[in-house]
Design a protein around this motif. Structure first.
Motif, PDB file in Angstrom:
ATOM      1  N   ASP A  97       0.856  -1.181   0.000  1.00 20.37           N
ATOM      2  CA  ASP A  97       0.000   0.000   0.000  1.00 20.37           C
ATOM      3  C   ASP A  97       0.896   1.235   0.000  1.00 20.37           C
ATOM      4  O   ASP A  97       2.113   1.141  -0.127  1.00 20.37           O
ATOM      5  CB  ASP A  97      -0.968  -0.003   1.192  1.00 20.37           C
ATOM      6  CG  ASP A  97      -0.233  -0.120   2.524  1.00 20.37           C
ATOM      7  OD1 ASP A  97       0.886   0.426   2.647  1.00 20.37           O
ATOM      8  OD2 ASP A  97      -0.776  -0.753   3.435  1.00 20.37           O
ATOM      9  N   LEU A  98       0.271   2.396   0.134  1.00 19.12           N
ATOM     10  CA  LEU A  98       1.015   3.645   0.067  1.00 19.12           C
ATOM     11  C   LEU A  98       1.434   4.137   1.449  1.00 19.12           C
ATOM     12  O   LEU A  98       1.746   5.313   1.619  1.00 19.12           O
ATOM     13  CB  LEU A  98       0.165   4.713  -0.633  1.00 19.12           C
ATOM     14  CG  LEU A  98       0.035   4.538  -2.149  1.00 19.12           C
ATOM     15  CD1 LEU A  98      -1.028   5.458  -2.715  1.00 19.12           C
ATOM     16  CD2 LEU A  98       1.376   4.791  -2.836  1.00 19.12           C
TER      17      LEU A  98
ATOM     18  N   ASP B 186      12.993  -2.489  -2.617  1.00 21.81           N
ATOM     19  CA  ASP B 186      13.614  -3.655  -3.247  1.00 21.81           C
ATOM     20  C   ASP B 186      14.725  -3.268  -4.212  1.00 21.81           C
ATOM     21  O   ASP B 186      15.286  -4.114  -4.894  1.00 21.81           O
ATOM     22  CB  ASP B 186      12.564  -4.531  -3.942  1.00 21.81           C
ATOM     23  CG  ASP B 186      12.003  -3.892  -5.206  1.00 21.81           C
ATOM     24  OD1 ASP B 186      12.338  -2.729  -5.474  1.00 21.81           O
ATOM     25  OD2 ASP B 186      11.257  -4.574  -5.921  1.00 21.81           O
ATOM     26  N   GLY B 187      15.064  -1.981  -4.267  1.00 23.06           N
ATOM     27  CA  GLY B 187      16.222  -1.553  -5.033  1.00 23.06           C
ATOM     28  C   GLY B 187      16.031  -1.462  -6.524  1.00 23.06           C
ATOM     29  O   GLY B 187      16.984  -1.181  -7.256  1.00 23.06           O
ATOM     30  N   GLN B 188      14.827  -1.703  -7.016  1.00 22.22           N
ATOM     31  CA  GLN B 188      14.604  -1.639  -8.452  1.00 22.22           C
ATOM     32  C   GLN B 188      14.523  -0.182  -8.931  1.00 22.22           C
ATOM     33  O   GLN B 188      14.217   0.719  -8.162  1.00 22.22           O
ATOM     34  CB  GLN B 188      13.310  -2.351  -8.821  1.00 22.22           C
ATOM     35  CG  GLN B 188      13.343  -3.841  -8.588  1.00 22.22           C
ATOM     36  CD  GLN B 188      12.111  -4.488  -9.179  1.00 22.22           C
ATOM     37  OE1 GLN B 188      11.886  -4.470 -10.378  1.00 22.22           O
ATOM     38  NE2 GLN B 188      11.294  -5.063  -8.317  1.00 22.22           N
TER      39      GLN B 188
ATOM     40  N   SER C 158       9.895   7.567   0.014  1.00 22.17           N
ATOM     41  CA  SER C 158      10.396   6.356  -0.632  1.00 22.17           C
ATOM     42  C   SER C 158      11.814   6.562  -1.162  1.00 22.17           C
ATOM     43  O   SER C 158      12.314   7.688  -1.248  1.00 22.17           O
ATOM     44  CB  SER C 158       9.485   5.964  -1.797  1.00 22.17           C
ATOM     45  OG  SER C 158       9.704   6.820  -2.912  1.00 22.17           O
ATOM     46  N   ASN C 159      12.450   5.459  -1.545  1.00 21.19           N
ATOM     47  CA  ASN C 159      13.748   5.540  -2.199  1.00 21.19           C
ATOM     48  C   ASN C 159      13.663   5.031  -3.630  1.00 21.19           C
ATOM     49  O   ASN C 159      14.654   4.581  -4.201  1.00 21.19           O
ATOM     50  CB  ASN C 159      14.792   4.741  -1.402  1.00 21.19           C
ATOM     51  CG  ASN C 159      14.429   3.252  -1.309  1.00 21.19           C
ATOM     52  OD1 ASN C 159      13.383   2.824  -1.801  1.00 21.19           O
ATOM     53  ND2 ASN C 159      15.298   2.474  -0.671  1.00 21.19           N
TER      54      ASN C 159
ATOM     55  N   PHE D 136       5.658  17.955  -6.455  1.00 24.41           N
ATOM     56  CA  PHE D 136       6.562  18.758  -7.286  1.00 24.41           C
ATOM     57  C   PHE D 136       7.845  19.111  -6.530  1.00 24.41           C
ATOM     58  O   PHE D 136       8.939  19.094  -7.103  1.00 24.41           O
ATOM     59  CB  PHE D 136       5.859  20.037  -7.756  1.00 24.41           C
ATOM     60  CG  PHE D 136       4.910  19.828  -8.903  1.00 24.41           C
ATOM     61  CD1 PHE D 136       5.316  19.159 -10.046  1.00 24.41           C
ATOM     62  CD2 PHE D 136       3.615  20.323  -8.849  1.00 24.41           C
ATOM     63  CE1 PHE D 136       4.453  18.973 -11.115  1.00 24.41           C
ATOM     64  CE2 PHE D 136       2.743  20.147  -9.911  1.00 24.41           C
ATOM     65  CZ  PHE D 136       3.158  19.470 -11.044  1.00 24.41           C
ATOM     66  N   MET D 137       7.727  19.421  -5.244  1.00 19.55           N
ATOM     67  CA  MET D 137       8.905  19.771  -4.454  1.00 19.55           C
ATOM     68  C   MET D 137       9.847  18.579  -4.331  1.00 19.55           C
ATOM     69  O   MET D 137      11.068  18.712  -4.535  1.00 19.55           O
ATOM     70  CB  MET D 137       8.482  20.244  -3.064  1.00 19.55           C
ATOM     71  CG  MET D 137       9.651  20.652  -2.174  1.00 19.55           C
ATOM     72  SD  MET D 137       9.120  21.159  -0.516  1.00 19.55           S
ATOM     73  CE  MET D 137       8.559  19.572   0.137  1.00 19.55           C
ATOM     74  N   THR D 138       9.285  17.405  -4.027  1.00 21.53           N
ATOM     75  CA  THR D 138      10.112  16.202  -3.885  1.00 21.53           C
ATOM     76  C   THR D 138      10.799  15.861  -5.204  1.00 21.53           C
ATOM     77  O   THR D 138      12.001  15.551  -5.236  1.00 21.53           O
ATOM     78  CB  THR D 138       9.257  15.014  -3.427  1.00 21.53           C
ATOM     79  OG1 THR D 138       8.571  15.344  -2.222  1.00 21.53           O
ATOM     80  CG2 THR D 138      10.122  13.786  -3.201  1.00 21.53           C
TER      81      THR D 138
END
Length: 307
Positions: free
Chosen positions: A58-59, A65-67, A88-89, A129-131
């Motif tokens: 979910d959000l 997972d590095g993808q 998130s990364n 937009f900032m992120t």
């Protein structure tokens, strides 16, 4: 990052949120037809299909997972997605997310809950937009008008279901405000059109349909697709308001409040020229069939609400 993103077959890769929703389903189909490989996120477990890997999530968590992906696409609630994206990364050079014209339409509503919807959408757009800017990512926000076509919307589908059940639909005489309904497949197509368009970076676009028409005519066209065809009865606005208050007192039509009634008279058409210019957006006219409105669950309890 480009070399990291492509899979062994050289396919473009997308991370899709809301892939089982009314916009997400046609978008998923169009991505596959265009040769994309899709990782789709769902809160419920789903079986993988050719070209689609479903992930149960979910959000409210992070992507870990590095993808990497060619694009991250969101067809679900923008406020949840913007918060997820900020935490998130996930690695991707491109983000496209759906918001709503409610960000403008409902900001001055008499209903506190509707003003809150507009505020949350505006804040989510700003956060996204900032992120994206901080990460050097190209983000685009798409704001649909009144959505139809998948029999899952909360406006025209609800109208059709109520009219079939009661054999008559009552509208106030004030319901003449302009509308610009947009088909879900045109919204899905817009995502693929906007992805390669550099002019769309850091931009938000209103996405209406290809035809602007009065509210009452829009409803009349919907009813004309139904069998047996319901009667459209127009009554003086004060009488309609009195009946609406009586219905609320009995716990009925709670999805339709006086703010919705007020908007029926307001012109809610938007300029889609920027979308036409920047990425070739070309929505269809409002030519409808009964299957565009039937067969879905009435999600707002029998009331009428505009998105």
């Amino acid at each position: 990052m480009e070399n990291e993103i492509r899979n062994k077959a050289g396919q473009r890769r997308a991370l899709l949120f809301g892939g089982s929703g009314q916009i997400g389903e046609p978008l998923l189909a169009q991505l596959l037809a265009a040769g994309w490989e899709v990782t789709a996120v769902s809160r419920q477990a789903r079986s993988d299909t050719p070209g689609v890997r479903w992930v149960q999530a979910d959000l409210y968590g992070f992507w870990s997972d590095g993808q990497a992906f060619d694009a991250v696409l969101s067809c679900g609630p923008l406020d949840n997605f913007a918060r997820w994206y900020a935490g998130s990364n996930v690695r991707s050079p491109r983000v496209v997310a759906f918001s709503s014209t409610s960000a403008e339409v409902k900001q001055d509503s008499a209903e506190p809950a509707e003003r809150d919807v507009a505020r949350r959408l505006q804040e989510a757009e700003q956060l996204l937009f900032m992120t994206a800017s901080e990460r050097g990512v190209a983000a685009t926000v798409l704001r649909p008008t009144l959505i139809y076509g998948a029999a899952r919307d909360k406006t025209l589908t609800s109208i059709a279901r109520i009219a079939l059940r009661t054999r008559v639909l009552v509208l106030p005489t004030c319901a003449k405000g302009l509308r610009q309904p947009v088909h879900v497949e045109d919204l899905a197509k817009a995502v693929l059109q906007v992805l390669p368009a550099a002019s769309s970076h850091a931009q938000a676009y209103a996405l209406g349909g290809g035809e602007v028409l009065p509210y009452n005519l829009m409803v009349r066209r919907v009813l004309a697709t139904l069998r047996p065809r319901p009667l459209l009865l127009r009554v003086p606005t004060p009488l309609f308001l009195w009946a609406l208050r009586k219905a609320h007192g009995k716990g009925r039509l709670l999805g339709m409040n006086e703010a919705v009634l007020e908007r029926m008279r307001d012109p809610l058409a938007f300029d889609i020229t920027p979308a036409r210019r920047d990425f070739g957006y070309a929505p269809r006219a409002f030519a409808v069939r009964s299957d565009m409105f039937l067969g879905a669950r009435d999600d707002n309890g029998g009331g009428l609400a505009e998105s």
